[in-house]
Design a protein around this motif. Structure first.
Motif: not given
Length: 80
Positions: A31-36, A57-60, A65-67, A72-73
């Motif tokens: 999950x990116x730092x924006x929760x996506x 990223x599922x929202x394109x 930020x990478x973990x 986190x992965x």
């Protein structure tokens, strides 16, 4: 790679023309730092050599930020 800033990597882009995508050997998410959610796939070429790390990223949107921590992965698919 030109992926809209999501973070994909092409391994050895200066290889012969007959090289092409073969198969996915592993997949996971973080999950990116924006929760996506961000999907990651490791692919080999038609000769069995590393081809690309496909980051989506599922929202394109661009990956922010990478973990920092491997914990986190989460691996979600087969590891060959």
């Amino acid at each position: 790679m030109d992926d809209g800033g999501m973070g994909s990597l092409l391994f050895d882009p200066d290889c012969p023309e007959e090289r092409r995508l073969g198969e996915q050997i592993s997949e996971g998410v973080f999950f990116d730092i924006d929760g996506v959610e961000v999907s990651v796939a490791l692919n080999v070429d038609n000769l069995g050599a590393l081809y690309e790390l496909d980051v989506w990223k599922v929202t394109f949107e661009k990956t922010i930020q990478l973990p920092d921590d491997i914990r986190e992965f989460k691996v979600t698919g087969p590891v060959r």
